[in-house]
Scaffold this motif. Structure first.
Motif, PDB file in Angstrom:
ATOM      1  N   GLU A  43      23.219  10.452   1.445  1.00  0.00           N
ATOM      2  CA  GLU A  43      22.428  11.458   0.757  1.00  0.00           C
ATOM      3  C   GLU A  43      23.275  12.283  -0.209  1.00  0.00           C
ATOM      4  O   GLU A  43      22.836  12.591  -1.316  1.00  0.00           O
ATOM      5  CB  GLU A  43      21.741  12.381   1.777  1.00  0.00           C
ATOM      6  N   VAL A  44      24.497  12.619   0.207  1.00  0.00           N
ATOM      7  CA  VAL A  44      25.357  13.449  -0.644  1.00  0.00           C
ATOM      8  C   VAL A  44      25.724  12.713  -1.924  1.00  0.00           C
ATOM      9  O   VAL A  44      25.579  13.250  -3.031  1.00  0.00           O
ATOM     10  CB  VAL A  44      26.631  13.881   0.115  1.00  0.00           C
ATOM     11  N   LEU A  45      26.181  11.461  -1.795  1.00  0.00           N
ATOM     12  CA  LEU A  45      26.596  10.721  -2.983  1.00  0.00           C
ATOM     13  C   LEU A  45      25.406  10.385  -3.873  1.00  0.00           C
ATOM     14  O   LEU A  45      25.506  10.417  -5.099  1.00  0.00           O
ATOM     15  CB  LEU A  45      27.352   9.448  -2.581  1.00  0.00           C
ATOM     16  N   GLY A  80      24.836  11.947  -7.610  1.00  0.00           N
ATOM     17  CA  GLY A  80      24.538  11.135  -8.791  1.00  0.00           C
ATOM     18  C   GLY A  80      23.286  11.599  -9.503  1.00  0.00           C
ATOM     19  O   GLY A  80      23.245  11.665 -10.740  1.00  0.00           O
ATOM     20  N   ILE A  81      22.265  11.950  -8.727  1.00  0.00           N
ATOM     21  CA  ILE A  81      21.008  12.418  -9.322  1.00  0.00           C
ATOM     22  C   ILE A  81      21.223  13.720 -10.080  1.00  0.00           C
ATOM     23  O   ILE A  81      20.767  13.884 -11.220  1.00  0.00           O
ATOM     24  CB  ILE A  81      19.934  12.599  -8.228  1.00  0.00           C
ATOM     25  N   GLY A 113      27.443  18.688  -8.942  1.00  0.00           N
ATOM     26  CA  GLY A 113      26.785  17.772  -9.864  1.00  0.00           C
ATOM     27  C   GLY A 113      26.235  18.465 -11.096  1.00  0.00           C
ATOM     28  O   GLY A 113      26.460  18.014 -12.222  1.00  0.00           O
ATOM     29  N   ILE A 114      25.543  19.582 -10.891  1.00  0.00           N
ATOM     30  CA  ILE A 114      24.933  20.228 -12.055  1.00  0.00           C
ATOM     31  C   ILE A 114      25.960  20.944 -12.927  1.00  0.00           C
ATOM     32  O   ILE A 114      25.697  21.229 -14.087  1.00  0.00           O
ATOM     33  CB  ILE A 114      23.809  21.214 -11.647  1.00  0.00           C
ATOM     34  N   VAL A 115      27.150  21.216 -12.344  1.00  0.00           N
ATOM     35  CA  VAL A 115      28.225  21.798 -13.155  1.00  0.00           C
ATOM     36  C   VAL A 115      28.999  20.700 -13.890  1.00  0.00           C
ATOM     37  O   VAL A 115      29.290  20.819 -15.082  1.00  0.00           O
ATOM     38  CB  VAL A 115      29.173  22.635 -12.279  1.00  0.00           C
ATOM     39  N   LEU A 154      28.690   5.435  -7.233  1.00  0.00           N
ATOM     40  CA  LEU A 154      28.567   6.259  -6.026  1.00  0.00           C
ATOM     41  C   LEU A 154      27.593   5.638  -5.028  1.00  0.00           C
ATOM     42  O   LEU A 154      27.794   5.714  -3.814  1.00  0.00           O
ATOM     43  CB  LEU A 154      28.106   7.666  -6.396  1.00  0.00           C
ATOM     44  N   GLY A 155      26.531   5.014  -5.544  1.00  0.00           N
ATOM     45  CA  GLY A 155      25.581   4.325  -4.673  1.00  0.00           C
ATOM     46  C   GLY A 155      26.245   3.194  -3.910  1.00  0.00           C
ATOM     47  O   GLY A 155      25.985   2.994  -2.710  1.00  0.00           O
ATOM     48  N   ILE A 156      27.107   2.442  -4.577  1.00  0.00           N
ATOM     49  CA  ILE A 156      27.830   1.344  -3.922  1.00  0.00           C
ATOM     50  C   ILE A 156      28.743   1.885  -2.824  1.00  0.00           C
ATOM     51  O   ILE A 156      28.770   1.378  -1.694  1.00  0.00           O
ATOM     52  CB  ILE A 156      28.643   0.540  -4.955  1.00  0.00           C
ATOM     53  N   ILE A 157      29.467   2.944  -3.145  1.00  0.00           N
ATOM     54  CA  ILE A 157      30.399   3.540  -2.177  1.00  0.00           C
ATOM     55  C   ILE A 157      29.656   4.082  -0.963  1.00  0.00           C
ATOM     56  O   ILE A 157      30.129   3.973   0.181  1.00  0.00           O
ATOM     57  CB  ILE A 157      31.219   4.666  -2.844  1.00  0.00           C
ATOM     58  N   SER A 158      28.477   4.642  -1.179  1.00  0.00           N
ATOM     59  CA  SER A 158      27.739   5.303  -0.093  1.00  0.00           C
ATOM     60  C   SER A 158      27.272   4.337   0.987  1.00  0.00           C
ATOM     61  O   SER A 158      27.021   4.757   2.123  1.00  0.00           O
ATOM     62  CB  SER A 158      26.544   6.060  -0.666  1.00  0.00           C
ATOM     63  N   ILE A 159      27.153   3.065   0.659  1.00  0.00           N
ATOM     64  CA  ILE A 159      26.667   2.080   1.633  1.00  0.00           C
ATOM     65  C   ILE A 159      27.704   1.818   2.718  1.00  0.00           C
ATOM     66  O   ILE A 159      27.358   1.506   3.869  1.00  0.00           O
ATOM     67  CB  ILE A 159      26.294   0.759   0.928  1.00  0.00           C
TER      68      ILE A 159
END
Length: 385
Positions: free
Chosen positions: A9-11, A15-16, A138-140, A161-166
């Protein structure tokens, strides 16, 4: 268990939210249509909404782990498409594909069933704290990276980041809880009360996307790029501190109370964010409003999922959290279109007056929908017991 879900969720949220503060400006590279930019902004929420409940129901029946891993694949692919879209329609397609990786309900259900009922607000806070930091960073960083490497790079970073999060999720040992035959028959059933809370989620998410549609337009105009980054940083830090401090009180049987407080804070923030700065030319009102908004929205993120779980049977967490998240993400899609219609790409007093009045009414309506299932009272008899 919570750690693996937190990493996903964090990564993913990092990203989002890298993209969110500059998305309106990025969309302007491909189209001058505020409606098409709004659709691209909200498209992620549309497919997240469509796939959220099915993923949740499947995870109720077949377990959470594999569903979560599977759901990250389209998230990665979609961000790669948005990295280099041919035109605004390519950007829309990329956002639609990324959103179909609807793992939130399965992840939240995994957390909720891993802790006792009286500690679920704390669990959500522990999950929410790193997500809050990811949101803040992220927003900064989003505007900073966009200015130096281009906004398209943010989508590549999101995919990586999605790849790493798995990786952490593949390493955990997760066993689907065993239920009696009668409980298995009821697995995946959606409670009417959670649908009503889902309507609140729809309206709050709509507000949130309109807020972020408007945020870079006014923020960069009033503060400049560097000032906009500082505005976001301090607003999120102060609002986040208020939210995390509030979570300990919510854990003391005050979930419904803080659900109400979250909505009231967003209601109060509306004129400060959308009306006063344009009407008076005083940008300080905007800063005050963003702090109030982030405090309210952060409290909302912490307390509403535990509220849904209290209204749900333990064997149907995934389905009920899933329908709640479906309503949330539908709200994001509607918010993208609404932002394009209400705010447009130019700002004037009349459009901001209209926007603030409509959003204020929507928050008042959400309070009404919260009252129906809760009667504004704490839920003492837990349906999860």
């Amino acid at each position: 268990m919570i750690g693996a879900v937190a990493v996903i969720e964090v990564l993913r949220m990092f990203g989002i939210f890298l993209v969110v503060p500059v998305f309106t400006l990025y969309g302007k590279l491909f189209s001058n249509s505020p409606i098409l930019i709004g659709i691209a902004f909200g498209a992620y929420g549309l497919t997240m909404a469509l796939f959220q409940a099915p993923f949740g129901i499947i995870s109720d029946r077949f377990g959470r782990k594999n569903v979560i891993i599977l759901g990250m694949i389209p998230y990665i692919v979609g961000n790669l498409i948005a990295w280099h879209p041919v035109n605004i329609f390519g950007l829309i397609v990329g956002r639609l594909v990324a959103g179909s990786g609807a793992v939130t309900s399965s992840g939240m259900a995994m957390v909720q069933e891993s802790v006792p009922p009286e500690r679920r607000n704390l669990a959500m806070a522990l999950l929410g704290i790193p997500i809050g930091f990811a949101f803040m960073i992220g927003i900064v960083l989003g505007p900073l990276i966009s200015a130096r490497l281009g906004a398209d790079t943010l989508f590549l970073i999101s995919a990586l980041l999605g790849i790493i999060s798995i990786i952490p999720m593949t390493a955990i040992k997760y066993h689907k809880p065993e239920y009696r035959a009668e409980e298995r028959k009821k697995a995946g059933r959606i409670e009417p009360k959670t649908v009503l809370v889902g309507v609140v989620g729809f309206l709050v998410s709509l507000y949130m996307i309109v807020f972020f549609y408007y945020l870079p337009l006014y923020g960069t105009r009033a503060y400049g790029s560097h000032g906009y980054e500082l505005l976001l940083f301090w607003s999120v830090v102060i609002g986040g501190i208020i939210a995390v401090a509030s979570s300990s009180f919510a854990d003391r049987g005050k979930t419904t109370l803080f659900s109400i407080i979250a909505l009231i804070l967003m209601l109060v923030s509306t004129p400060f964010v959308f009306l006063e700065p344009v009407a008076t030319g005083n940008r300080d009102w905007f800063f005050i409003g963003t702090i109030i908004f982030f405090a309210g929205f952060s409290i909302y993120e912490i307390v509403f999922t535990p509220l849904v779980s209290k209204l749900s049977k333990k064997e149907s967490y995934g389905a009920n959290i899933g329908i709640y998240n479906t309503m949330q993400f539908l709200g994001q899609f509607a918010g993208g279109i609404t932002g394009g219609v209400l705010v447009t790409l130019t700002l004037d007093y009349n459009s901001m007056l209209r926007t603030s009045m409509i959003l204020a009414v929507l928050v008042l309506i959400s309070l009404g929908f919260l009252y129906i299932p809760t009667k504004f009272r704490e839920i003492r008899k837990k349906a999860t017991a």
